[in-house]
Design an enzyme around this catalytic site. Structure first.
Site: not given
Length: 237
Positions: A14, A16, A180
């Site tokens: 991922d 961000d 995250d």
């Protein structure tokens, strides 16, 4: 005889909150947008909790919260105008203050050097994703970038990571995706890939442990060290 531990043939990440810390510049763009409509700034933590499904979704969720608390704001805070304003403000800031997390570049370099293709799979719009990856110097270490407008669907739809696996030349069950947030973990599970996570990032302000990742690493460097150890390599100091 014990079975050898499962080893990925490719790893995607991922963007961000996983490869790059972008919360500050996203919050700055959002608050600049709100100021344009004479709406008071929101705390960065409140905005950060909405990161994960792209800038448009973030702004719409924030507006819904604001209008629920103060319906009178609807007179001046219109969705189309606010989204257009946010696009302008974020385009001015993307990559300006964002920083790659420690070990991001070296992790991608080490994996590719060991013959493990790498990709970035994000719900951020492609133009902004590439600007951010270029600003942080990470794009040169990636074999693939799939953004929120690359495919008809976005994470956590199963087609996203299945497409990433196909483009990297591996079967979905041979792919590990590192994120995250719950969105990332669900995207991996939906696609039949391994659901890995790092503890920094956003995840709506909730510890990623609560989402029960298949494997939780202390940091990005630990991801590379784990994969390289499985392949009989040692991570360079």
């Amino acid at each position: 005889m014990s079975q050898p531990e499962w080893m990925p043939d490719a790893v995607t990440f991922d963007l961000d909150g996983t490869l790059v810390d972008t919360a500050g510049e996203i919050a700055a763009a959002v608050n600049a947008t709100l100021a344009e409509f004479d709406v008071e700034a929101r705390p960065q933590a409140e905005i950060t909790a909405l990161i994960g499904d792209g800038l448009r979704a973030l702004m719409l969720r924030l507006m819904a919260q604001l209008l629920l608390a103060r319906p009178s704001l609807a007179e001046r805070l219109q969705p189309d105008a606010a989204l257009a304003s946010l696009e302008r403000h974020y385009a001015l800031r993307v990559g300006a203050s964002a920083r790659a997390y420690p070990g991001a570049a070296s992790t991608l370099q080490a994996l590719r050097a060991a013959g493990v293709p790498t990709g970035c799979v994000t719900n951020k719009d492609g133009r902004h994703a590439r600007m951010l990856l270029e600003a942080t110097g990470l794009i040169e270490h990636l074999d693939l970038v799939i953004a929120g407008d690359t495919l008809p669907q976005r994470k956590p739809h199963p087609s996203v990571l299945r497409s990433a696996a196909a483009r990297l030349g591996v079967a979905p069950h041979r792919l590990a995706h590192v994120g995250d947030s719950r969105t990332d973990l669900q995207a991996a599970r939906n696609a039949g890939a391994a659901d890995w996570a790092v503890p920094h990032g956003y995840n709506g302000g909730e510890p990623i442990e609560a989402a029960a990742p298949g494997r939780l690493f202390d940091d990005l460097g630990a991801v590379a060290a784990h994969v390289l150890a499985l392949r009989g390599h040692r991570l360079a100091a």
